[in-house]
Design an enzyme around this catalytic site. Sequence first.
Site, mmCIF file in Angstrom:
data_model
loop_
_atom_site.group_PDB
_atom_site.id
_atom_site.type_symbol
_atom_site.label_atom_id
_atom_site.label_comp_id
_atom_site.label_asym_id
_atom_site.label_seq_id
_atom_site.Cartn_x
_atom_site.Cartn_y
_atom_site.Cartn_z
ATOM 1 N N THR A 1 0.846 -1.194 0.000
ATOM 2 C CA THR A 1 0.000 0.000 0.000
ATOM 3 C C THR A 1 0.890 1.256 0.000
ATOM 4 O OG1 THR A 1 -1.566 -1.277 1.331
ATOM 5 C CG2 THR A 1 -2.011 1.060 1.171
ATOM 6 N N THR B 1 -3.810 1.032 -2.925
ATOM 7 C CA THR B 1 -3.122 -0.236 -2.658
ATOM 8 C C THR B 1 -3.369 -1.290 -3.722
ATOM 9 O OG1 THR B 1 -2.869 -1.962 -0.961
ATOM 10 C CG2 THR B 1 -5.089 -1.135 -1.312
ATOM 11 N N ASN C 1 -2.687 -4.269 -2.258
ATOM 12 C CA ASN C 1 -2.670 -5.165 -1.091
ATOM 13 C C ASN C 1 -1.248 -5.616 -0.773
ATOM 14 O OD1 ASN C 1 -3.754 -6.299 1.147
ATOM 15 N ND2 ASN C 1 -4.589 -8.087 0.150
ATOM 16 N N GLU D 1 -6.484 -7.989 -3.622
ATOM 17 C CA GLU D 1 -7.329 -7.409 -2.563
ATOM 18 C C GLU D 1 -8.391 -8.372 -2.042
ATOM 19 O OE1 GLU D 1 -6.324 -4.346 -0.669
ATOM 20 O OE2 GLU D 1 -6.018 -4.017 -2.799
ATOM 21 N N SER E 1 -11.364 -2.706 4.518
ATOM 22 C CA SER E 1 -9.988 -2.203 4.461
ATOM 23 C C SER E 1 -9.618 -1.580 5.799
ATOM 24 C CB SER E 1 -9.898 -1.142 3.359
ATOM 25 O OG SER E 1 -8.664 -0.483 3.396
ATOM 26 N N GLY F 1 -1.543 -2.438 6.242
ATOM 27 C CA GLY F 1 -2.611 -3.384 6.557
ATOM 28 C C GLY F 1 -3.269 -3.052 7.876
HETATM 29 N N1 GLY Z 1 -5.145 -4.064 1.737
HETATM 30 C C1 GLY Z 1 -5.005 -3.571 3.035
HETATM 31 C C2 GLY Z 1 -6.142 -2.769 3.475
HETATM 32 O O1 GLY Z 1 -6.870 -2.246 2.635
HETATM 33 O O2 GLY Z 1 -6.372 -2.654 4.652
#
Ligand code: GLY
Length: 529
Positions: free
Chosen positions: A338, A356, A358, A377, A409, A431
């Site tokens: 991200t 992002t 991911n 994702e 997310s 994350g």
């Molecule tokens: N892909 C990590 C988030 O969106 O939290």
Amino acid sequence: MVVTTQHEASQVGVKILLAGGNAIDAAVAVGYALAVTDPCCGNLGGGGFMLIHLADGKEVFIDFREKAPLAAKRNMYLDKKGNVLDGLSTKSYLAVGVPGTVKGLDFALSKYGTLSRQQVINPAIALAEKGFILQAGDVRILQANQKKFKDANVANIFLKGGKNSYEVGDRLIQKDLAQTLKLIATQGTDAFYQGAIAQKIVSASQDNRGILSLKDFANYSVATQKPIRCNYRGYEVVSSPPPGGGTTVCQMFNILEGYNLKKLGFHSVESLHLMFSAMLYAYRDRNSYLGDPAFVKIPLDKLLSEQYAEQIRNKINRDRAIFPDSIKQNYSREGTNTTHYSVVDKYGNAVAVTYTINSNFGAGVIASDTGFFLNNEMDDFTSKPDIANQFGLVQGEANIIEPGKRPLSSMSPTIVTKDDRVFLVTGSPGGSTIPTTVVQVITNIIDYGMPVDRAINLPRLHYQGSPNFVVSEPYALNSKTVQNLWEKGYRVTPFLTWGAAESIQVNLKDNSFLGASDRRKSAGKAIGF
Ligand code: GLY
């Protein structure tokens, strides 16, 4: 002022501002530039959130998060016995959600920008076509992820001569990506969602047991919502609503508002215990209640009410951890994926963007000659209730996979205002550690009076209840504090990969901008004029 995780992209943003563009123009140009210069994380093949504070005080939240393909199914990552199949939600075409970035950036530009699409994409085209010189920070990311560059069309771009790692001083040229960007610049979002680019992605997906269809691309839509807001010690914190992480940020602030963190002391055992308790309850609610608001009813009023925060405070035992010493799962997350960037302009507009694919370099796949990585994702959904995803998040029914739904997310682009004036623009990758990073950056500034550079760069801690241990950046705590936390029931374990919280603080006295680039991602840069 522009702060991003990649020096060339920051330059692009500043050039747009110098050319008379506003913060939204710059943010869109940076979004495209990072897709070229920070391919691990900046993207065309993913999605994200943009939070805008307009000079007239209006706030806008643009949700361009990926959506599950229409053929997606609740149990698509489970075997016949109902067990999660390893890697299916992270490493294959089945992991790819329908990308939203191109429509999201275009929506922002058309509604709030002043420049043409061509003007904001041109710098990215030049960076892709002519290439850019790799600095140490750029090379580090490519080298650390080299094992992912397996497919020939990926290796040919991201390995020198298709074989060897790039080194400092090399020029990274991305002709395929330049071509894709030119198509978007001239034909608009149709090139991506109705035309050649969609066709190439769908065809690669079909060839690799994926489920993406042309209808998924044609149907993709951006959403706008009212941002989440909460008041913290006289400051207004504005952040991302579900499916973003702002609810979790505000829940933590509502709980912490009841304690005098300053008096308890920075990283004292007492203040840490209260922080961890707030984190625990906020993540518990995140994993139970939050999901895509187009699909699930979320009791936001309750979760964000002061009464609810008070109820939680009443449950916190000042002497003991709430769930002491019951480590159940391991924590295996991949690290700094991200990317977050912040922009402010002289007119009073501010933009916070977190977007992002991911994991670093997403699913690790590029569809034929499109030149950009596709996201993974789908792993952000609940593959199976009570089973952790790559961030150790054990999520529930609210975030179950459904066709056309956006995965939950943690991304929390955040703008803090004071007396209706922008005070801080912040956010982070990382994350599940994103909301706790945002809270620590803001408490470092508001409670502990730190300048933004120190506030973002100090070592951080994170606790999400499950797995039941506190993760700590090296040197965050001294051994006595770790021992005292142990006695309270916390198990602290080191953790190395944390997000770069690229932020801008506004000095409200003279209206000067303090840009702070996070040392965790050394390719980044804060540039202002
Ligand atoms: N892909 C990590 C988030 O969106 O939290």
